[in-house]
Each structure stands twice: as C-alpha cells, then as structure tokens.
Design an enzyme around this catalytic site. Structure first.
Site, PDB file in Angstrom:
ATOM      1  N   VAL A   1     -16.910   4.514  -3.541  1.00 56.18           N
ATOM      2  CA  VAL A   1     -17.559   3.214  -3.332  1.00 56.18           C
ATOM      3  C   VAL A   1     -18.942   3.390  -2.698  1.00 56.18           C
ATOM      4  O   VAL A   1     -19.910   2.758  -3.115  1.00 56.18           O
ATOM      5  CB  VAL A   1     -16.695   2.294  -2.441  1.00 56.18           C
ATOM      6  CG1 VAL A   1     -17.359   0.933  -2.314  1.00 56.18           C
ATOM      7  CG2 VAL A   1     -15.294   2.146  -3.005  1.00 56.18           C
TER       8      VAL A   1
ATOM      9  N   LYS B   1       0.858  -1.186   0.000  1.00 51.41           N
ATOM     10  CA  LYS B   1       0.000   0.000   0.000  1.00 51.41           C
ATOM     11  C   LYS B   1       0.894   1.234   0.000  1.00 51.41           C
ATOM     12  O   LYS B   1       1.990   1.217   0.563  1.00 51.41           O
ATOM     13  CB  LYS B   1      -0.876   0.003   1.266  1.00 51.41           C
ATOM     14  CG  LYS B   1      -2.077   0.909   1.195  1.00 51.41           C
ATOM     15  CD  LYS B   1      -3.273   0.247   0.547  1.00 51.41           C
ATOM     16  CE  LYS B   1      -4.455   1.184   0.465  1.00 51.41           C
ATOM     17  NZ  LYS B   1      -5.666   0.502  -0.041  1.00 51.41           N
TER      18      LYS B   1
ATOM     19  N   TYR C   1     -21.058   5.731  -2.893  1.00 46.97           N
ATOM     20  CA  TYR C   1     -22.054   6.172  -3.876  1.00 46.97           C
ATOM     21  C   TYR C   1     -22.568   4.983  -4.697  1.00 46.97           C
ATOM     22  O   TYR C   1     -23.772   4.790  -4.856  1.00 46.97           O
ATOM     23  CB  TYR C   1     -21.445   7.231  -4.799  1.00 46.97           C
ATOM     24  CG  TYR C   1     -22.338   7.562  -5.969  1.00 46.97           C
ATOM     25  CD1 TYR C   1     -23.402   8.443  -5.829  1.00 46.97           C
ATOM     26  CD2 TYR C   1     -22.129   6.957  -7.213  1.00 46.97           C
ATOM     27  CE1 TYR C   1     -24.241   8.720  -6.902  1.00 46.97           C
ATOM     28  CE2 TYR C   1     -22.966   7.229  -8.287  1.00 46.97           C
ATOM     29  CZ  TYR C   1     -24.016   8.116  -8.124  1.00 46.97           C
ATOM     30  OH  TYR C   1     -24.853   8.375  -9.175  1.00 46.97           O
TER      31      TYR C   1
ATOM     32  N   GLY D   1     -20.082   7.414   4.691  1.00 49.50           N
ATOM     33  CA  GLY D   1     -19.155   7.791   3.619  1.00 49.50           C
ATOM     34  C   GLY D   1     -19.742   7.463   2.262  1.00 49.50           C
ATOM     35  O   GLY D   1     -19.887   6.298   1.901  1.00 49.50           O
ATOM     36  N   VAL D   2     -20.142   8.508   1.529  1.00 50.10           N
ATOM     37  CA  VAL D   2     -20.696   8.277   0.188  1.00 50.10           C
ATOM     38  C   VAL D   2     -19.760   8.900  -0.853  1.00 50.10           C
ATOM     39  O   VAL D   2     -20.132   9.774  -1.623  1.00 50.10           O
ATOM     40  CB  VAL D   2     -22.165   8.772   0.046  1.00 50.10           C
ATOM     41  CG1 VAL D   2     -23.115   7.718   0.548  1.00 50.10           C
ATOM     42  CG2 VAL D   2     -22.407  10.080   0.775  1.00 50.10           C
ATOM     43  N   GLY D   3     -18.516   8.419  -0.813  1.00 51.99           N
ATOM     44  CA  GLY D   3     -17.526   8.803  -1.827  1.00 51.99           C
ATOM     45  C   GLY D   3     -17.652   7.856  -3.009  1.00 51.99           C
ATOM     46  O   GLY D   3     -18.762   7.464  -3.385  1.00 51.99           O
TER      47      GLY D   3
HETATM   48  P1  NAD Z   1     -13.474   8.140  -1.163  1.00 55.87           P
HETATM   49  O1  NAD Z   1     -12.445   9.061  -0.676  1.00 55.87           O
HETATM   50  O2  NAD Z   1     -14.000   8.321  -2.528  1.00 55.87           O
HETATM   51  O3  NAD Z   1     -14.729   8.120  -0.185  1.00 55.87           O
HETATM   52  C1  NAD Z   1     -14.617   8.170   1.205  1.00 55.87           C
HETATM   53  C2  NAD Z   1     -15.726   9.080   1.681  1.00 55.87           C
HETATM   54  O4  NAD Z   1     -15.781   9.019   3.099  1.00 55.87           O
HETATM   55  C3  NAD Z   1     -15.520  10.542   1.286  1.00 55.87           C
HETATM   56  O5  NAD Z   1     -16.688  11.024   0.657  1.00 55.87           O
HETATM   57  C4  NAD Z   1     -15.257  11.233   2.629  1.00 55.87           C
HETATM   58  O6  NAD Z   1     -15.721  12.556   2.651  1.00 55.87           O
HETATM   59  C5  NAD Z   1     -16.028  10.335   3.566  1.00 55.87           C
HETATM   60  N1  NAD Z   1     -15.632  10.424   4.961  1.00 55.87           N
HETATM   61  C6  NAD Z   1     -14.391  10.528   5.496  1.00 55.87           C
HETATM   62  N2  NAD Z   1     -14.459  10.557   6.837  1.00 55.87           N
HETATM   63  C7  NAD Z   1     -15.766  10.430   7.146  1.00 55.87           C
HETATM   64  C8  NAD Z   1     -16.474  10.373   8.372  1.00 55.87           C
HETATM   65  N3  NAD Z   1     -15.870  10.447   9.553  1.00 55.87           N
HETATM   66  N4  NAD Z   1     -17.820  10.230   8.330  1.00 55.87           N
HETATM   67  C9  NAD Z   1     -18.468  10.160   7.147  1.00 55.87           C
HETATM   68  N5  NAD Z   1     -17.846  10.224   5.958  1.00 55.87           N
HETATM   69  C10 NAD Z   1     -16.514  10.345   5.957  1.00 55.87           C
HETATM   70  O7  NAD Z   1     -12.881   6.650  -0.974  1.00 55.87           O
HETATM   71  P2  NAD Z   1     -13.432   5.310  -1.594  1.00 55.87           P
HETATM   72  O8  NAD Z   1     -12.577   4.926  -2.729  1.00 55.87           O
HETATM   73  O9  NAD Z   1     -14.903   5.366  -1.744  1.00 55.87           O
HETATM   74  O10 NAD Z   1     -13.084   4.298  -0.419  1.00 55.87           O
HETATM   75  C11 NAD Z   1     -13.878   4.205   0.739  1.00 55.87           C
HETATM   76  C12 NAD Z   1     -13.325   3.114   1.647  1.00 55.87           C
HETATM   77  O11 NAD Z   1     -13.346   1.853   0.967  1.00 55.87           O
HETATM   78  C13 NAD Z   1     -11.878   3.314   2.076  1.00 55.87           C
HETATM   79  O12 NAD Z   1     -11.681   2.811   3.360  1.00 55.87           O
HETATM   80  C14 NAD Z   1     -11.095   2.488   1.085  1.00 55.87           C
HETATM   81  O13 NAD Z   1      -9.842   2.090   1.576  1.00 55.87           O
HETATM   82  C15 NAD Z   1     -12.031   1.310   0.914  1.00 55.87           C
HETATM   83  N6  NAD Z   1     -11.861   0.603  -0.338  1.00 55.87           N
HETATM   84  C16 NAD Z   1     -11.992   1.266  -1.511  1.00 55.87           C
HETATM   85  C17 NAD Z   1     -11.860   0.565  -2.693  1.00 55.87           C
HETATM   86  C18 NAD Z   1     -12.068   1.226  -4.023  1.00 55.87           C
HETATM   87  O14 NAD Z   1     -12.287   0.504  -5.012  1.00 55.87           O
HETATM   88  N7  NAD Z   1     -12.046   2.530  -4.115  1.00 55.87           N
HETATM   89  C19 NAD Z   1     -11.561  -0.808  -2.672  1.00 55.87           C
HETATM   90  C20 NAD Z   1     -11.455  -1.450  -1.439  1.00 55.87           C
HETATM   91  C21 NAD Z   1     -11.600  -0.731  -0.281  1.00 55.87           C
END
Ligand code: NAD
Length: 375
Positions: free
Chosen positions: A186, A85, A188, A182-184
């Site tokens: 994933v 990572k 979303y 968290g609606v980023g």
């Molecule tokens: P992202 O940054 O797009 O979304 C994360 C969201 O969480 C953001 O919108 C952020 O504002 C929000 N957030 C942060 N702190 C918060 C809190 N205290 N309360 C509420 N919301 C909060 O990231 P992502 O790519 O969607 O990943 C989300 C999680 O899934 C991470 O832990 C990541 O490691 C894990 N993950 C992601 C993937 C992937 O394909 N992107 C794969 C496996 C695991």
C-alpha cells in the site's frame, strides 16, 4: 490438522468475538488463528496476515484487534460483511510455503463461509490463489480484464490518497511534504499517487530495497525507521504495522495530519485523546483504508467492474468529511466518533446472523481437499 476454539475472554482485546480458532498442522508447519468478531452484517471478511510474532498471545491479540477493526471497516464502507481476520504465525526469516497456504485454505474451509479471507501484510495474491484451491471462501485473486478485484493494495492506497486530499483542501497536495512509514504494497502505491500529485515524500522501511525503489521512482528522501514518525512533515502516513501512534511517539510528532493505511494505528483509545489535545488530526484508519476490502468484497460478490470500484472508493472522502464535521460538533476525536457510528451500524441489525455463506461468493471449488477432511 488440529483445530480448537480458543477462550479469549481474559484478553483485553476481546470484544464479544463470536469465535476464535487455532489451527496447527504438523505436516505443513501451519500455525494460524482465525478470529470472527461479528457476522451481524454478513460473513466475517478480513485479510490474512503472516507475521513473526514473539509469542502466540501477541498473535491472538493482533487477531482480536484486527477482526474488530474489520467489523467497523465493513460497516462504515456499507458492505454486506461482518468482521474477521486471520493471522499466520511465521518463524523469524521463514519463507512462506505452498503447503502452508494449502493448509490455511483447509482451515478457512472448516468455517463453511463464516469467514472470508484475502491478502494482508506478508501475504500475496499468489498465496491466495493457492488458498482458492482448497476453499471458495477467499478473495483478492487475479482478475481478467475489467472485473473488480485482484490485489487490494492499489485500491486501499486510492482511498487513503483521496481522503488525505479532501482533508487538506483547499491546500493542494503538491504543496505538502508527506512522511510515509512503510513502503510495502500500500505504501508504494500511496507514494505513487502522492508523487503524481506533486507532493514531496519522505519514506522509511525496515527493507532497504523498498525505500531504494521509492527514492528512485519518486525522488523520496529516505530516513531511518526510528526517525520517520518525528520528521518535519505536513502529513504522516503510517503504512506499516499497527500501534505506531502511541504514548511515546505522540510527543515527537510534527505532522498536523495523520492519514495512512495501517490498521489500528492508535496503540490505545487514550492515544486518540492525546492527539486531540495536541491538535493533531487523525483520519480514522478503518474508514480511509477501506478501498482494499471494497475491492475484495465486490470481487467476492461478483458483477462489479474496476470502474464501479473507482466510484465506490470515491465515496470514502465524503464519509471522512461527515465524520470530521461530527467530530467538530461534538469536540470528540474523529476516531471516537467513527467507532460509535460503526457500532451503531452493526447493532442496527440485531439477531441477523449474516453468516449465510450463500451471500454472493463464488461457486465451490471442485476439489476433494476442499472438504477439509483433515481438519
Ligand atoms: P506490506 O507487508 O506489503 O507492507 C508493510 C511494509 O511496512 C513492509 O514493507 C515492511 O517492511 C514495512 N515495515 C514493517 N515494520 C516497519 C517499521 N517499523 N518501520 C518502517 N517500515 C516497516 O503490507 P501492506 O499490504 O502494504 O499493508 C500495510 C498496512 O496497511 C498494514 O497495517 C495493513 O494491515 C494495512 N492495510 C492493508 C491493506 C491492503 O490492501 N493491503 C488494506 C487495508 C489496510
């Protein structure tokens, strides 16, 4: 660029990592850590997170924990990759720059393919495209037509959704209220799948624009960030950062099932037992969120289509069912059973270096800068 190896043996998150590297590049402002946990099963693959950490030690700890999780995730997903990572240390409010990702690409390249990077929190497909200009050891790039790969988050969301659906069966997802933290990226896509399946949604995010979109598109109810974990819901889906399930949050949890995308949802191993004692089922994060790394890995290795990904991500719920059965038989929390299973898979290939960068992967970039001459 200044690169040095860090001695992390005194860090509690250290787990016999093969190498931890720190890079600093004055010109671009890059400060980044790459943690290679294990290359036993293949090159260490895992995303790149860009986050504003309070201090460097927190960033190192995050990299150590996340890279170990990637070893387990890749092993459980049956991928020919080990675990690694990267974390990029951002200053609060500092936007990412092209120069930062060019420098990060050079940093990745100095490891000669022992580590393969991709997107994670705070990093976009476009950022990875910049990294690709400096190194071939990157995936999660825009793809044409039906080729597997691109943004991993929809695939991550699909694996989480299918696992959740399997865990609640025979109850229909349409009968559920799911709280999504968290609606980023994933979160979303997970909300979209849940909404299409008829679930009732409650969401929370530190970015109001993200929750507003979920409210508008999926009719989600928005709650403040300090309420989402304890809101009345059937399922809790942590999709923000790690450590949401901890000594403080567990007593207030209402959901009976936890199924989310966030890596390292449990703050400590003891929290798995706390949940178990409360009768709350947590689907092991690195098992159900493997859809993204499956997409990224198949893109890197080449030769797979989106249809192949649908099939492969569709295997995740079967693995979850096996773990839950084993958990029932042994009266151990599913996360404990998963850790043991993953460790066995990694140890089954003693001495295999797997670090051979020629395991699949794209052709080298035709770019002098990729030689990492500044490193
Ligand atoms: P992202 O940054 O797009 O979304 C994360 C969201 O969480 C953001 O919108 C952020 O504002 C929000 N957030 C942060 N702190 C918060 C809190 N205290 N309360 C509420 N919301 C909060 O990231 P992502 O790519 O969607 O990943 C989300 C999680 O899934 C991470 O832990 C990541 O490691 C894990 N993950 C992601 C993937 C992937 O394909 N992107 C794969 C496996 C695991």
């Amino acid at each position: 660029m200044d690169i040095k190896q860090l001695d992390c043996r005194s860090n509690p998150a250290f787990d016999h990592h093969e190498g931890v590297y720190l890079a600093r590049d004055a010109r671009s402002g890059l400060e980044a850590i790459i943690a290679v946990h294990s290359t036993n099963l293949g090159p260490a693959a895992g995303g790149c997170r860009r986050w504003s950490y309070g201090d460097r030690e927190s960033a190192v700890t995050d990299a150590l924990r996340l890279s170990r999780g990637m070893s387990y995730k890749n092993a459980m997903a049956g991928l020919p990759f080990g675990g690694g990572k990267a974390v990029l240390l951002a200053q609060p409010g500092q936007a990412p720059t092209r120069q930062e990702f060019e420098a990060f690409g050079r940093f990745v390249h100095t490891l000669s393919g022992r580590y393969v990077t991709a997107e994670d929190v705070g990093v976009s497909t476009e950022n990875m495209r910049v990294v690709r200009e400096r190194t071939p050891y990157v995936s999660g790039l825009p793809q044409e037509g039906e080729a597997a790969g691109g943004d991993p988050s929809p695939w991550t969301a699909l694996g989480v959704f299918l696992s959740l659906q399997r865990a609640v069966a025979p109850i229909d997802v349409a009968e559920l209220t799911v709280a999504v933290q968290g609606v980023g990226h994933v979160g979303y896509h997970l909300c979209k799948l849940l909404h299409e399946a008829g679930a009732n949604l409650i969401v929370s995010d530190i970015h109001p624009a993200s929750t507003a979109r979920a409210a508008e598109e999926f009719g989600a109810r928005v709650v403040p960030v300090d309420q989402i974990l304890s809101v009345e819901a059937d399922v809790l889906a942590p999709c923000a950062l790690g450590g949401a399930i901890n000594e403080r949050s567990i007593p207030g949890l209402k959901a009976r099932l936890i199924a989310g995308a966030a890596n390292n949802q449990l703050a400590t191993e003891r929290d798995a037992l706390r949940l178990h004692e409360r009768g709350i089922l947590l689907l092991p994060d690195y098992v159900i969120n493997a859809g993204g790394i499956i997409a990224v890995a198949r893109e890197y290795l080449g030769g797979s289509t989106r249809q192949d990904l649908v099939r492969e991500v569709g295997l995740i719920p079967g693995r979850v069912a096996e773990l839950l059965e084993l958990s029932k038989q042994t009266s151990q929390p599913p996360s404990v059973v998963a850790d043991r299973t993953a460790q066995r898979l990694i140890d089954r290939v003693p001495g295999a270096t797997g670090a051979d960068a020629s395991v699949g992967g794209p052709a080298p970039v035709d770019n002098d800068a990729a030689a990492g001459h500044e490193a």
